[in-house]
Design a protein around this motif. Structure first.
Motif, short mmCIF file in Angstrom:
data_model
loop_
_atom_site.label_atom_id
_atom_site.label_comp_id
_atom_site.label_asym_id
_atom_site.label_seq_id
_atom_site.Cartn_x
_atom_site.Cartn_y
_atom_site.Cartn_z
N ILE A 202 0.85 -1.18 0.00
CA ILE A 202 0.00 0.00 0.00
C ILE A 202 0.89 1.23 0.00
O ILE A 202 1.79 1.36 0.84
N VAL A 203 0.68 2.11 -0.96
CA VAL A 203 1.36 3.40 -0.94
C VAL A 203 0.42 4.37 -0.23
O VAL A 203 -0.68 4.63 -0.71
N PRO A 204 0.80 4.87 0.94
CA PRO A 204 -0.11 5.76 1.66
C PRO A 204 -0.13 7.14 1.01
O PRO A 204 0.90 7.80 0.94
N LEU A 205 -1.26 7.54 0.50
CA LEU A 205 -1.33 8.84 -0.19
C LEU A 205 -1.89 9.92 0.73
O LEU A 205 -1.35 11.03 0.79
N LYS A 206 -2.96 9.62 1.44
CA LYS A 206 -3.56 10.66 2.29
C LYS A 206 -2.56 11.16 3.34
O LYS A 206 -2.46 12.38 3.55
N PRO A 207 -1.79 10.28 3.99
CA PRO A 207 -0.79 10.80 4.94
C PRO A 207 0.20 11.75 4.27
O PRO A 207 0.65 12.72 4.89
#
Ligand code: WTA
Length: 656
Positions: A202-207
């Motif tokens: 998972i590439v965290p985008l929102k953070p």
């Protein structure tokens, strides 16, 4: 900048004419037909483009002038024409194609969605209303930082519908890079997702959005988040909204307004040789026409095609050939979330088999990755639906071309090697698949209406097989209009490199190239300090700045080194502050630092420490020498401008 020192050593005389079976059904059926079109376009460019604009697109109101070039290099196309790109991509197809799949989407974990034109219309209208409810107006900028999911295309089309310019930032860019772009574009709203899938993670985008917004100068007041990966994220009261909540409450009634042909459509940042990334500005009418015509003729799009352009929407290829060009033609476009990855070496071929993909367009770097993973994976799938192939992003090595031709195309699919840039909006030099005999490694001939040439720095055409600079002599509808907030930079970078003569401006592309005796173009690569790694353009300056922002680093010089897989790999030469230990721990830390400043795509493959960097007397780092050192080559050419020759001796010692 001097004449490119790159000499083409490629000797390639294999010729692959299209089969008569392909040619007879193609939009453009022969080299003769291509030549006639090109000659007509050369004789009367405005007549050529206006006829196509009239027959291929819907206009609410016709233009009064095809091209206004009275204030070069600032062009206006279809002046005072009224158009809506989202209407051309969706609404006009509803009568005959409402149940046709517009987007076939496949997620990396194997989940899938098919969205018809009718459904796309509903979703785009709703999201356009969501944007309006958040205060977005015609002329505003909206940031899009998303994985490859249908909502990314929906968000882009919704912006286009209401005349707000989107600025898509590739999901692999770091929070820092995102912040710079949002600030430069003065974006009010950001559309993102909690995360996306990339190479099984998972590439965290929102953070990253949260981190990007955590600075006083960021203009963003609203963040809209799609739930994709469902990991825990924090939502800021008042600023953050879930996509599904806003969509549930939105009306699906949003008629497409008649927008000005020159309404800004998007800003897309791209690396230059100096300074910060440039916001390339494209506008509506001309871009729509250019995306439409290039997609139609180059991919020979037909009603029943299942067309798959594998680019991410964070790049221009995703804008023009995943979304706008394909949908403007009423085609079915495939969107795939995953990247080539050894953990699932057959993933791409599964998608082709599952959806019976007929047209596949990807980058040489992906092709080289496929080659490495082994022929057994494509060979174990049914690829018989494929009827043509394309490549883009960097010169393709003839051997990779031959593999693509044999193993994927089964020697029956024409291959289009398409040369173009973020700035050009669409493909400029390319075969037309039913017309142009191809040569492996050559992008062949200009698209009809494109006056491409190879010139010296005075703008004179060079002779056959002589190296020179790739240039364009006449405006075209898909050309960038300016650098966002920096018209001077636009003028200087692209139009004054070759000084205009008698009011005639020549577009300077920044690539070295030659043309053979048949008039075929062979692109050799960038002539500026831009590194092309895995098909991504990175400015050396940006990576150097990232390195120098680390407290241990005094000075950094970054060059590209030839790499079998990525085309080029980033190599950094570093001098350190004080007497820091030059050890592996620091190398690791510096690589991680670049990743956090820019993103994983910029991670140096190699970092070398030096006592000093080779410079000219005027203090300019001699990257040419570093490039040779990085590649393990002998230093050739002039070193007389070097300020301190001992620097070179030392570096050479280190490198061997
Ligand atoms: C390079 C990508 C050789 C070139 C669409 C150009 C190519 C830069 C090709 C633009 C090709 C792109 N053959 N080189 N077929 N296609 N390039 O803006 O150096 O990401 O200037 O646009 O990629 O990269 P950009």
């Amino acid at each position: 900048m001097s004449q490119p020192t790159i000499e083409s050593i490629l000797q390639e005389d294999r010729l692959f004419p299209p089969s008569s079976e392909f040619s007879s059904q193609a939009h453009i059926k022969s080299l003769d037909e291509y030549k006639k079109l090109s000659e007509a376009a050369q004789a009367d460019p405005e007549g050529f483009w206006s006829k196509l604009a009239e027959t291929e697109l819907h206009w609410f109101e016709k233009w009064d002038q095809v091209l206004d070039w009275s204030n070069p290099p600032f062009a206006k196309w279809f002046v005072n024409g009224k158009i809506n790109l989202s209407y051309n991509c969706i609404d006009r197809h509803l009568e005959t194609r409402s149940d046709k799949p517009a987007i076939i989407w496949e997620g990396e974990p194997g989940d899938a969605r098919i969205i018809t034109y009718k459904q796309l219309h509903t979703e785009v209208c709703k999201f356009a209303n969501v944007l309006k409810s958040q205060g977005v107006k015609t002329g505003d900028r909206v940031g899009i930082y998303m994985p490859m999911i249908p909502e990314a295309a929906i968000a882009m089309l919704a912006c286009a519908r209401i005349g707000a310019a989107h600025s898509v930032v590739f999901g692999g860019f770091s929070a820092e890079a995102l912040r710079d772009r949002l600030v430069d574009a003065d974006a009010k709203v950001v559309v993102t997702a909690d995360g996306g899938w990339r190479k099984d993670k998972i590439v965290p985008l929102k953070p990253a959005v949260d981190a990007a917004l955590d600075a006083p100068n960021v203009p963003v007041t609203t963040v809209i988040t799609v739930k994709r990966t469902a990991q825990d994220i924090t939502m800021a009261e008042g600023r953050d909204h879930w996509w599904h909540d806003l969509m549930d409450a939105a009306s699906d009634d949003c008629p497409a307004p008649a927008l000005d042909s020159e309404q800004m459509l998007f800003v897309l940042y791209t690396s230059g040789s100096t300074g910060k990334p440039k916001g390339v500005v494209h506008t509506t009418g001309g871009y729509n026409l250019y995306a439409h015509m290039t997609c139609k003729w180059i991919f020979d799009l037909k009603e029943d095609d299942v067309y798959w352009c594998g680019a991410d929407i964070g790049w221009i290829t995703g804008h023009t050939y995943v979304v706008y060009g394909a949908l403007s033609n009423g085609a079915t476009t495939v969107m795939y979330e995953g990247a080539p990855r050894p953990s699932n070496p057959g993933a791409f071929w599964d998608v082709i088999e599952k959806y019976k993909v007929t047209i596949f367009y990807t980058a040489p770097t992906a092709i080289r990755a496929f080659i490495k993973m082994g022929d057994e994976h494509p060979n174990a799938r049914d690829l018989s639906s494929l009827r043509m192939l394309g490549t883009v992003g960097e010169p393709i090595n003839p051997e990779a071309w031959m593999w693509y031709h044999k193993v994927i195309g089964k020697e029956k699919c024409p291959i289009v090697d398409t040369w173009w840039q973020t700035e050009t909006g669409g493909v400029m030099i390319t075969p037309l698949p039913g017309a142009t005999p191809t040569k492996p490694g050559s992008a062949t001939l200009p698209f009809p209406g494109i006056q491409a040439d190879i010139v010296d720095l005075e703008g004179n055409s060079v002779g056959p097989n002589d190296g020179g600079f790739l240039a364009v002599r006449h405006p075209w509808p898909g050309m960038m209009r300016t650098v966002y907030n920096n018209p001077e930079r636009f003028r200087k970078t692209y139009w004054e490199h070759i000084p205009p003569k008698d009011g005639k401006y020549i577009y300077f592309a920044g690539d070295g190239a030659r043309r053979d005796a048949d008039g075929y173009f062979w692109v050799m690569g960038r002539v500026d300090d831009v590194i092309n790694t895995a098909g991504h353009r990175l400015g050396t300056m940006e990576i150097e700045s990232a390195l120098v922002s680390h407290p241990a680093v005094a000075e950094a010089a970054v060059v590209g080194k030839p790499d079998d897989l990525k085309g080029e790999e980033v190599v950094a030469f570093i001098t350190l502050e004080g007497d820091q230990a030059q050890d592996d721990a620091l190398i690791k830390e510096l690589k991680a630092h670049v990743v956090s400043e820019i993103g994983a795509i910029a991670r140096p493959g190699e970092i070398r420490f030096a006592d000093a960097l080779p410079k000219t007397r005027s203090g300019k780092i001699m990257r040419r020498l570093l490039r040779s050192l990085a590649a393990g080559q002998e230093i050739a050419g002039d070193t007389s401008t070097l300020e301190d020759r001992s620097v070179l001796e030392k570096l050479r010692g280190e490198g061997s």
